[in-house]
Motif scaffolding. Structure first.
Motif, PDB file in Angstrom:
ATOM      1  N   GLU A  33       0.749  -1.435   0.021  1.00  0.00           N
ATOM      2  CA  GLU A  33       0.317  -0.122  -0.026  1.00  0.00           C
ATOM      3  C   GLU A  33       0.718   1.487   0.366  1.00  0.00           C
ATOM      4  O   GLU A  33       0.829   2.746  -0.837  1.00  0.00           O
ATOM      5  CB  GLU A  33      -0.857   0.149   1.353  1.00  0.00           C
ATOM      6  CG  GLU A  33      -1.994   1.035   1.016  1.00  0.00           C
ATOM      7  CD  GLU A  33      -2.728   0.865   2.826  1.00  0.00           C
ATOM      8  OE1 GLU A  33      -2.629   2.055   3.519  1.00  0.00           O
ATOM      9  OE2 GLU A  33      -2.839  -0.294   2.585  1.00  0.00           O
ATOM     10  N   ILE A  34       2.352   1.345   1.120  1.00  0.00           N
ATOM     11  CA  ILE A  34       3.005   2.010   1.032  1.00  0.00           C
ATOM     12  C   ILE A  34       3.071   2.489  -0.743  1.00  0.00           C
ATOM     13  O   ILE A  34       3.767   3.820  -1.018  1.00  0.00           O
ATOM     14  CB  ILE A  34       4.056   1.836   2.695  1.00  0.00           C
ATOM     15  CG1 ILE A  34       3.113   2.403   3.222  1.00  0.00           C
ATOM     16  CG2 ILE A  34       4.849   3.363   1.974  1.00  0.00           C
ATOM     17  CD1 ILE A  34       4.346   2.307   4.171  1.00  0.00           C
ATOM     18  N   VAL A  35       3.851   1.513  -0.575  1.00  0.00           N
ATOM     19  CA  VAL A  35       4.875   1.636  -2.490  1.00  0.00           C
ATOM     20  C   VAL A  35       4.082   2.487  -3.179  1.00  0.00           C
ATOM     21  O   VAL A  35       3.938   2.735  -4.109  1.00  0.00           O
ATOM     22  CB  VAL A  35       5.391   0.511  -2.648  1.00  0.00           C
ATOM     23  CG1 VAL A  35       6.152   0.018  -4.228  1.00  0.00           C
ATOM     24  CG2 VAL A  35       6.458  -0.004  -1.305  1.00  0.00           C
ATOM     25  N   PHE A  36       2.959   1.818  -2.965  1.00  0.00           N
ATOM     26  CA  PHE A  36       2.324   2.295  -4.443  1.00  0.00           C
ATOM     27  C   PHE A  36       1.877   3.541  -5.094  1.00  0.00           C
ATOM     28  O   PHE A  36       1.709   4.475  -5.448  1.00  0.00           O
ATOM     29  CB  PHE A  36       0.227   1.219  -3.843  1.00  0.00           C
ATOM     30  CG  PHE A  36      -0.447   2.325  -5.471  1.00  0.00           C
ATOM     31  CD1 PHE A  36      -0.660   1.866  -6.335  1.00  0.00           C
ATOM     32  CD2 PHE A  36      -1.344   2.674  -5.158  1.00  0.00           C
ATOM     33  CE1 PHE A  36      -1.223   1.889  -7.713  1.00  0.00           C
ATOM     34  CE2 PHE A  36      -2.418   3.228  -5.386  1.00  0.00           C
ATOM     35  CZ  PHE A  36      -2.601   3.091  -7.410  1.00  0.00           C
ATOM     36  N   SER A  37       1.936   4.183  -3.615  1.00  0.00           N
ATOM     37  CA  SER A  37       1.742   6.568  -3.491  1.00  0.00           C
ATOM     38  C   SER A  37       3.304   6.423  -3.564  1.00  0.00           C
ATOM     39  O   SER A  37       3.235   7.631  -4.127  1.00  0.00           O
ATOM     40  CB  SER A  37       1.637   5.782  -2.170  1.00  0.00           C
ATOM     41  OG  SER A  37       2.913   6.342  -1.166  1.00  0.00           O
ATOM     42  N   PHE A  38       4.143   5.559  -4.041  1.00  0.00           N
ATOM     43  CA  PHE A  38       5.442   6.029  -4.510  1.00  0.00           C
ATOM     44  C   PHE A  38       5.136   5.708  -6.027  1.00  0.00           C
ATOM     45  O   PHE A  38       6.735   5.833  -6.530  1.00  0.00           O
ATOM     46  CB  PHE A  38       6.204   5.710  -3.886  1.00  0.00           C
ATOM     47  CG  PHE A  38       7.312   5.988  -2.760  1.00  0.00           C
ATOM     48  CD1 PHE A  38       7.394   7.485  -2.704  1.00  0.00           C
ATOM     49  CD2 PHE A  38       6.694   5.568  -1.390  1.00  0.00           C
ATOM     50  CE1 PHE A  38       7.467   8.073  -1.406  1.00  0.00           C
ATOM     51  CE2 PHE A  38       6.698   6.340  -0.677  1.00  0.00           C
ATOM     52  CZ  PHE A  38       7.477   7.421  -0.225  1.00  0.00           C
ATOM     53  N   GLU A  39       4.187   5.091  -6.727  1.00  0.00           N
ATOM     54  CA  GLU A  39       4.776   4.498  -8.260  1.00  0.00           C
ATOM     55  C   GLU A  39       4.768   5.380  -9.222  1.00  0.00           C
ATOM     56  O   GLU A  39       6.090   5.284  -9.573  1.00  0.00           O
ATOM     57  CB  GLU A  39       3.204   4.187  -8.805  1.00  0.00           C
ATOM     58  CG  GLU A  39       3.207   2.657  -8.241  1.00  0.00           C
ATOM     59  CD  GLU A  39       2.337   1.354  -8.902  1.00  0.00           C
ATOM     60  OE1 GLU A  39       1.330   2.741  -9.925  1.00  0.00           O
ATOM     61  OE2 GLU A  39       1.511   0.658  -8.697  1.00  0.00           O
ATOM     62  N   GLN A  40       4.550   7.201  -8.916  1.00  0.00           N
ATOM     63  CA  GLN A  40       4.820   8.218 -10.013  1.00  0.00           C
ATOM     64  C   GLN A  40       6.667   8.314  -9.459  1.00  0.00           C
ATOM     65  O   GLN A  40       7.153   8.878 -10.905  1.00  0.00           O
ATOM     66  CB  GLN A  40       3.277   9.025 -10.223  1.00  0.00           C
ATOM     67  CG  GLN A  40       3.743   9.518 -10.988  1.00  0.00           C
ATOM     68  CD  GLN A  40       3.730   8.799 -12.407  1.00  0.00           C
ATOM     69  OE1 GLN A  40       2.684   8.667 -12.576  1.00  0.00           O
ATOM     70  NE2 GLN A  40       4.615   9.657 -13.118  1.00  0.00           N
ATOM     71  N   GLN A  41       5.992   8.430  -8.431  1.00  0.00           N
ATOM     72  CA  GLN A  41       8.058   8.899  -8.061  1.00  0.00           C
ATOM     73  C   GLN A  41       8.684   8.342  -8.881  1.00  0.00           C
ATOM     74  O   GLN A  41      10.026   8.752  -8.571  1.00  0.00           O
ATOM     75  CB  GLN A  41       8.060   9.396  -6.675  1.00  0.00           C
ATOM     76  CG  GLN A  41       9.125  10.858  -6.218  1.00  0.00           C
ATOM     77  CD  GLN A  41       8.571  10.710  -4.542  1.00  0.00           C
ATOM     78  OE1 GLN A  41       7.772  10.738  -4.251  1.00  0.00           O
ATOM     79  NE2 GLN A  41      10.124  11.622  -4.311  1.00  0.00           N
TER      80      GLN A  41
END
Length: 173
Positions: A33-41
């Motif tokens: 879930e946390i990593v998903f928020s970094f996908e674009q970055q």
């Protein structure tokens, strides 16, 4: 707002006035879930991210928001200090604890910076000019949160060869 929140966090940690809201959490699901928020970055930085997670679910009694804050800080730092290569998140289970790590192929940390790495207001590898900047509080906050969870945190790194931040979370309530 971020600077104020970090100052408030470190103040609460140091004064012992931080209250953990622990619950039983599926750690692998939380990390995804946390990593998903970094996908674009990650995509913008042209970095690969990989996982080494156990096949079975691992539930652990933690403060979800605080451990999220730990992973967000470590992943953000890995992205900030890695110009090419990869970031790897690993989790493995020991008898009485879970060991988590965020490893990168970034600029690494020099030996002389190790003693002050988790101190407040210290920043290493900061570039002059435009780009992401920090307060120098992130790793101090991370260490405080891990200590509140009865864990330890350490780093392995060589200048120019990346860094691996590892921490433990106790399985005991």
């Amino acid at each position: 707002a971020r600077i104020i929140n970090e100052l408030l966090d470190i103040s609460k940690i140091e004064s012992g006035k931080i209250e953990l809201k622990k619950e039983n959490i599926n750690l692998a699901a939380l990390i995804r879930e946390i990593v998903f928020s970094f996908e674009q970055q990650l995509k913008n930085a042209n970095l690969e991210l990989s996982f080494k997670l156990p096949e079975k679910e691992i539930f652990i009694y933690i403060d979800k928001d605080k451990i999220t804050q730990v992973f967000v800080n470590l992943i953000s730092n890995a992205i900030k200090f890695t110009k090419n290569g990869f970031i790897e998140i690993s989790v493995f289970e020991k008898e009485e604890e879970i060991v988590c790590a965020v490893k990168d192929t970034g600029i690494g940390i020099s030996d002389e910076n190790f003693p002050k790495l988790f101190d407040k207001f210290h920043q290493f590898g900061r570039a002059i000019g435009a780009g992401a900047k920090g307060t120098g509080l992130g790793l101090a906050i991370v260490k405080g949160i891990i200590k509140l969870h009865n864990g330890d945190i350490w780093v392995e790194s060589k200048l120019g060869e990346g860094a691996k931040f590892s921490f433990t979370l106790s399985k005991l309530k």
